[in-house]
Write a protein that holds these residues in place. Sequence first.
Motif, mmCIF file in Angstrom:
data_model
loop_
_atom_site.group_PDB
_atom_site.id
_atom_site.type_symbol
_atom_site.label_atom_id
_atom_site.label_comp_id
_atom_site.label_asym_id
_atom_site.label_seq_id
_atom_site.Cartn_x
_atom_site.Cartn_y
_atom_site.Cartn_z
ATOM 1 N N VAL A 52 0.858 -1.185 0.000
ATOM 2 C CA VAL A 52 0.000 0.000 0.000
ATOM 3 C C VAL A 52 0.892 1.232 0.000
ATOM 4 C CG1 VAL A 52 -1.856 1.239 1.180
ATOM 5 C CG2 VAL A 52 -1.754 -1.260 1.314
ATOM 6 N N LEU A 53 0.653 2.121 -0.942
ATOM 7 C CA LEU A 53 1.357 3.396 -1.002
ATOM 8 C C LEU A 53 0.389 4.480 -0.540
ATOM 9 C CD1 LEU A 53 3.094 3.037 -4.497
ATOM 10 C CD2 LEU A 53 3.932 2.300 -2.251
ATOM 11 N N ILE A 54 0.773 5.247 0.477
ATOM 12 C CA ILE A 54 -0.063 6.308 1.033
ATOM 13 C C ILE A 54 0.597 7.634 0.662
ATOM 14 C CG2 ILE A 54 -1.114 7.253 3.128
ATOM 15 C CD1 ILE A 54 0.281 3.924 3.596
ATOM 16 N N PHE A 55 -0.089 8.434 -0.138
ATOM 17 C CA PHE A 55 0.524 9.621 -0.732
ATOM 18 C C PHE A 55 0.481 10.831 0.203
ATOM 19 C CE2 PHE A 55 0.139 6.761 -4.142
ATOM 20 C CZ PHE A 55 1.188 7.065 -4.978
ATOM 21 N N HIS A 56 1.655 11.460 0.391
ATOM 22 C CA HIS A 56 1.803 12.657 1.232
ATOM 23 C C HIS A 56 1.364 13.921 0.506
ATOM 24 C CE1 HIS A 56 4.027 10.272 4.040
ATOM 25 N NE2 HIS A 56 5.112 10.189 3.311
ATOM 26 N N ARG A 57 1.329 13.861 -0.805
ATOM 27 C CA ARG A 57 0.938 15.025 -1.592
ATOM 28 C C ARG A 57 0.276 14.551 -2.881
ATOM 29 N NH1 ARG A 57 5.256 16.489 -5.475
ATOM 30 N NH2 ARG A 57 6.997 15.072 -5.152
ATOM 31 N N SER A 58 -0.438 15.444 -3.527
ATOM 32 C CA SER A 58 -1.073 15.112 -4.801
ATOM 33 C C SER A 58 -0.012 14.939 -5.877
ATOM 34 C CB SER A 58 -2.045 16.213 -5.228
ATOM 35 O OG SER A 58 -3.112 16.302 -4.326
ATOM 36 N N VAL A 59 -0.240 13.955 -6.732
ATOM 37 C CA VAL A 59 0.700 13.637 -7.800
ATOM 38 C C VAL A 59 -0.109 13.277 -9.044
ATOM 39 C CG1 VAL A 59 2.612 12.137 -8.487
ATOM 40 C CG2 VAL A 59 2.285 12.665 -6.087
ATOM 41 N N PRO A 106 -4.742 12.073 -5.450
ATOM 42 C CA PRO A 106 -4.816 13.157 -4.464
ATOM 43 C C PRO A 106 -4.031 12.868 -3.189
ATOM 44 C CG PRO A 106 -7.012 12.521 -5.237
ATOM 45 C CD PRO A 106 -6.041 11.481 -5.722
ATOM 46 N N LYS A 107 -3.620 13.925 -2.518
ATOM 47 C CA LYS A 107 -2.952 13.818 -1.227
ATOM 48 C C LYS A 107 -3.838 12.976 -0.297
ATOM 49 C CE LYS A 107 -1.322 16.592 2.651
ATOM 50 N NZ LYS A 107 -1.129 17.956 3.175
ATOM 51 N N GLY A 108 -3.201 12.048 0.426
ATOM 52 C CA GLY A 108 -3.933 11.182 1.346
ATOM 53 C C GLY A 108 -4.455 9.907 0.714
ATOM 54 N N SER A 109 -4.358 9.789 -0.592
ATOM 55 C CA SER A 109 -4.834 8.581 -1.280
ATOM 56 C C SER A 109 -3.995 7.375 -0.903
ATOM 57 C CB SER A 109 -4.760 8.755 -2.804
ATOM 58 O OG SER A 109 -5.681 9.711 -3.234
ATOM 59 N N GLN A 110 -4.644 6.225 -0.970
ATOM 60 C CA GLN A 110 -3.957 4.959 -0.733
ATOM 61 C C GLN A 110 -4.077 4.113 -1.994
ATOM 62 O OE1 GLN A 110 -5.142 3.068 2.921
ATOM 63 N NE2 GLN A 110 -5.120 4.991 4.043
ATOM 64 N N LEU A 111 -2.928 3.724 -2.513
ATOM 65 C CA LEU A 111 -2.886 2.881 -3.702
ATOM 66 C C LEU A 111 -2.550 1.465 -3.261
ATOM 67 C CD1 LEU A 111 -2.910 2.411 -6.747
ATOM 68 C CD2 LEU A 111 -0.579 3.348 -6.840
ATOM 69 N N TYR A 112 -3.486 0.550 -3.478
ATOM 70 C CA TYR A 112 -3.364 -0.843 -3.048
ATOM 71 C C TYR A 112 -2.915 -1.728 -4.200
ATOM 72 C CZ TYR A 112 -6.243 0.532 0.940
ATOM 73 O OH TYR A 112 -6.725 1.139 2.071
ATOM 74 N N PHE A 113 -1.895 -2.541 -3.939
ATOM 75 C CA PHE A 113 -1.475 -3.610 -4.848
ATOM 76 C C PHE A 113 -1.554 -4.892 -4.028
ATOM 77 C CE2 PHE A 113 0.899 0.125 -6.265
ATOM 78 C CZ PHE A 113 0.641 0.124 -7.622
ATOM 79 N N SER A 114 -2.526 -5.720 -4.273
ATOM 80 C CA SER A 114 -2.615 -6.972 -3.529
ATOM 81 C C SER A 114 -2.355 -8.132 -4.476
ATOM 82 C CB SER A 114 -3.963 -7.115 -2.819
ATOM 83 O OG SER A 114 -5.020 -7.102 -3.747
ATOM 84 N N ALA A 119 -6.053 -0.901 -6.710
ATOM 85 C CA ALA A 119 -7.148 0.055 -6.602
ATOM 86 C C ALA A 119 -6.664 1.287 -5.869
ATOM 87 C CB ALA A 119 -8.318 -0.566 -5.855
ATOM 88 N N LEU A 120 -7.337 2.367 -6.113
ATOM 89 C CA LEU A 120 -7.064 3.610 -5.408
ATOM 90 C C LEU A 120 -8.139 3.794 -4.349
ATOM 91 C CD1 LEU A 120 -5.145 6.045 -5.377
ATOM 92 C CD2 LEU A 120 -6.746 7.204 -6.910
ATOM 93 N N ASP A 121 -7.719 3.837 -3.096
ATOM 94 C CA ASP A 121 -8.537 4.129 -1.920
ATOM 95 C C ASP A 121 -9.524 3.050 -1.476
ATOM 96 O OD1 ASP A 121 -7.309 6.546 -1.326
ATOM 97 O OD2 ASP A 121 -8.581 7.620 -2.746
ATOM 98 N N SER A 122 -9.882 2.105 -2.299
ATOM 99 C CA SER A 122 -10.819 1.078 -1.861
ATOM 100 C C SER A 122 -10.404 -0.287 -2.388
ATOM 101 C CB SER A 122 -12.234 1.401 -2.346
ATOM 102 O OG SER A 122 -13.113 0.357 -1.982
#
Length: 166
Positions: free
Chosen positions: A53-60, A98-106, A115-118
């Motif tokens: 899981v990558l949790i973004f500190h800023r928007s990219v 967006p900042k705060g997003s969580q990118l999941y790779f399972s 998925a992004l956030d869910s």
Amino acid sequence: VPSSQVYAAAVYMHKSGSASAMKQFRDVPSPALRKKADFYRSLVAGRFGKALVLIFHRSVAAATVVEALRDSLASRLSRSSLATFREHLLSALGSQVPKGSQLYFSCRADTMHFALDSPQRAAPLNDKTLCSALFDVYLGSSPVSPAIKEGVADGFAARFGSTVDA
């Protein structure tokens, strides 16, 4: 959760699924575990359920994220696997992370879901080389972030073993 300037990363693994593959590393103190290449190889190659899981500190921009991952994976995947991964990930991310997003790779066996956030809305991608290649980016011999790699060993030791010096 170890961090870079753009994101923090967390690795999760299915407890019972990983039990036999990772058994030899339980109770290994964190400083010793950080130095065990076979620990990282077992985690990268393991066919048990695991997630990054990558949790973004800023928007990219999504394209920036995708291209950075593509560049990191280029030497680890075939051109067709790399192109398919890039296409599916761009589709899942849209235009912005967006900042705060969580990118999941399972990963489980030969399938990666991302998925992004869910994680419940994860799109599957079947490729037997993709999961190990992605985990190798973070846990291999030349990780994109040594701090993230060490953090995985520290987290494993804290959860399953010991954090005291060997």
